[in-house]
Write a protein that holds these residues in place. Structure first.
Motif, PDB file in Angstrom:
ATOM      1  N   LEU A  12       0.844  -1.186   0.000  1.00 61.74           N
ATOM      2  CA  LEU A  12       0.000   0.000   0.000  1.00 61.74           C
ATOM      3  C   LEU A  12       0.877   1.232   0.000  1.00 61.74           C
ATOM      4  N   HIS A  13       1.172   1.693  -1.186  1.00 64.64           N
ATOM      5  CA  HIS A  13       2.087   2.808  -1.339  1.00 64.64           C
ATOM      6  C   HIS A  13       1.503   4.100  -0.802  1.00 64.64           C
ATOM      7  N   ASP A  14       2.366   5.022  -0.680  1.00 67.13           N
ATOM      8  CA  ASP A  14       2.001   6.410  -0.537  1.00 67.13           C
ATOM      9  C   ASP A  14       1.316   6.843  -1.839  1.00 67.13           C
TER      10      ASP A  14
ATOM     11  N   GLN B 219       4.019   0.533   3.716  1.00 66.39           N
ATOM     12  CA  GLN B 219       3.073  -0.376   4.343  1.00 66.39           C
ATOM     13  C   GLN B 219       2.718  -1.544   3.449  1.00 66.39           C
ATOM     14  N   ALA B 220       2.580  -2.671   4.058  1.00 62.97           N
ATOM     15  CA  ALA B 220       2.154  -3.863   3.346  1.00 62.97           C
ATOM     16  C   ALA B 220       1.141  -4.592   4.197  1.00 62.97           C
ATOM     17  N   ALA B 221       0.260  -5.280   3.569  1.00 62.22           N
ATOM     18  CA  ALA B 221      -0.777  -5.995   4.304  1.00 62.22           C
ATOM     19  C   ALA B 221      -0.808  -7.437   3.854  1.00 62.22           C
ATOM     20  N   VAL B 222      -1.114  -8.304   4.741  1.00 61.60           N
ATOM     21  CA  VAL B 222      -1.287  -9.696   4.376  1.00 61.60           C
ATOM     22  C   VAL B 222      -2.767  -9.947   4.152  1.00 61.60           C
TER      23      VAL B 222
ATOM     24  N   THR C 208      -5.930   0.170  -9.361  1.00 56.92           N
ATOM     25  CA  THR C 208      -5.909  -1.277  -9.181  1.00 56.92           C
ATOM     26  C   THR C 208      -4.914  -1.596  -8.088  1.00 56.92           C
ATOM     27  N   LEU C 209      -5.349  -2.364  -7.108  1.00 61.59           N
ATOM     28  CA  LEU C 209      -4.422  -2.845  -6.091  1.00 61.59           C
ATOM     29  C   LEU C 209      -3.737  -4.083  -6.622  1.00 61.59           C
ATOM     30  N   VAL C 210      -2.445  -4.157  -6.445  1.00 62.12           N
ATOM     31  CA  VAL C 210      -1.721  -5.328  -6.904  1.00 62.12           C
ATOM     32  C   VAL C 210      -1.091  -6.030  -5.711  1.00 62.12           C
ATOM     33  N   ALA C 211      -1.314  -7.309  -5.634  1.00 69.66           N
ATOM     34  CA  ALA C 211      -0.750  -8.093  -4.533  1.00 69.66           C
ATOM     35  C   ALA C 211       0.005  -9.267  -5.116  1.00 69.66           C
TER      36      ALA C 211
END
Lengths: 248, 248
Positions: free
Chosen positions: A92-94, B86-89, A238-241
């Motif tokens: 989750l970037h800035d 920040q990163a999330a699981v 778009t969130l990328v995981a």
DNA sequence: ATGGCGATTATGTATATACATATTGGAGCG
DNA sequence: CGCTCCAATATGTATATACATAATCGCCAT
């Protein structure tokens, strides 16, 4: 190989032995050569195979166990685990960084700033049990001339005293908070929603248009710090995981 | 404490020493007592403080470094890192489990099944370079009588041969694949979208209604395995991601 | 047969030691 | 003054050893 005279073992690169053992086994598991339930060679067997001490083998196996790829049972040995429930690491970037990565100029603009005693809704959002002062902020992140995301934020002033002196006119509360408040835990909720009139107006989209809502609560050492809603127009975000099982 | 006669150190629980060192330091960092940039005591100082060997301290510090909380520099020492991005699981459950957690009966229904040579679009979605056989599946996940999610999936038959013999009439391809194909990497894309007529019809919602789209690509040992789109009506679904910095 | 108990076994954690390696700070020299 | 090179230092990795602990196997008595 390398350190502390070992014999040969052939094919020595520059990675450490326990890394090599680790990735060898990982490969066997991921390739399917060792199916779930398969018993991994005992530590003393790997010790012989790699011509190293048990401590080295143990370190590798412990890491695999912590990564969830194998399960270790005393007296029985180590076994390949059933495929785990899937999990993904979400970066989750800035928002500034995100916008600038698009090659667009970034700007933040405050819409509203309100200091108040926490309402029941504020407390429920923040996860506060007792009333206290909070700061409610609303602002817009721009990518060039277009609104990129709407931010609605609550800050628990009991946990972040300094925030009440900050105007947040052109600096977004996110970057301000990070670096000032060490956070120990966060929870995200991600869902789709339709833009209501207020949101549509702020983001300059049609009412009812689909948006991505990312909601985040943050704690620092058990104390609620902030609750924030980011609302993105569907097209803009778009969130990328990405996920790889073990930790290489 | 416990094993291998140590002196006293007081307050011994049943956790291991290196775990205790680890959580002590973690606490100091997360509480803010040790700010980013602060130099952590040298290994030999911690060795004296905890009255243990350097190996034990080293193990704890190495873990903290791998968790990204500290940075270790030879000859200089170990330092608290700047707050990370920040990163999330994100836990991505089986849809069946999700539905059953709601207390509703789960059912899967296949809408379409098509075996074909991969089109250019198929290859682009799967990340395939050469043409080959693929299986295109479409199905609906039900919670009770209501559609819960629409699934559109491509399976690379070169990587999962057995799939061509399976009808997938009432068993969802997800659970079928898991356990059969060890996957080594996955990528998720999450965004909001408006339901087009086809989707609206399948999910029994209004055209244009906001939906959450979760797209996943999976690889097994470098080979593309499957590409899947899950489309959830906005009301029915929230993704929850939790995050705690280090790995306890 | 069966139930308990001790020996065996594999892993878990810790120690002391050794040597490698990267980096820094300073001594020495041109 | 600046450059090179060396010694000191903190971390990185590996070894051999020791003892703890949990689980299982098989023996033995009932």
């Amino acid at each position: 190989m390398s350190l502390v005279e070992t014999d040969d073992v052939e094919g020595g690169e520059s990675i450490s032995l326990h890394q090599r053992i680790l990735s060898d086994i990982r490969e066997k598991i991921l390739s399917g050569a060792w199916a779930p339930g398969h018993r991994i060679p005992f530590e003393h067997e790997l010790t012989a195979q790699y011509n190293c001490s048990r401590m080295t083998v143990n370190k590798a196996l412990s890491q695999l166990a912590k990564a969830g790829l194998i399960e270790r049972r005393r007296r029985s040995g180590s076994f390949v685990r059933q495929p785990q429930s899937q999990a993904a690491v979400l970066e989750l970037h800035d928002i500034r960084i995100e916008v600038e990565a698009l090659g667009l100029p970034y700007r933040y603009e405050r819409l509203e700033r309100l200091k108040r005693r926490s309402s029941a809704e504020d407390r429920s959002l923040l996860g506060l049990s007792a009333p206290g002062p909070v700061l409610a902020l609303e602002g817009l992140h721009f990518a060039g001339e277009r609104p990129f995301a709407l931010e609605q934020r609550l800050i628990n002033l009991s946990a972040v005293a300094g925030a009440s002196e900050e105007a947040f006119l052109e600096i977004a509360p996110g970057p301000w908070l990070i670096g000032r408040v060490p956070w120990s835990e966060a929870e995200h909720r991600i869902r789709a929603m339709a833009a209501d009139d207020t949101i549509a107006d702020a983001l300059d989209i049609d009412p009812g248009a689909p948006c991505l809502l990312v909601e985040r609560r943050t704690w620092s050492a058990e104390h609620p710090v902030t609750h924030v809603r980011f609302i993105y127009p569907a097209e803009s975000h778009t969130l990328v995981a990405r996920f790889t099982p073990s930790q290489g």
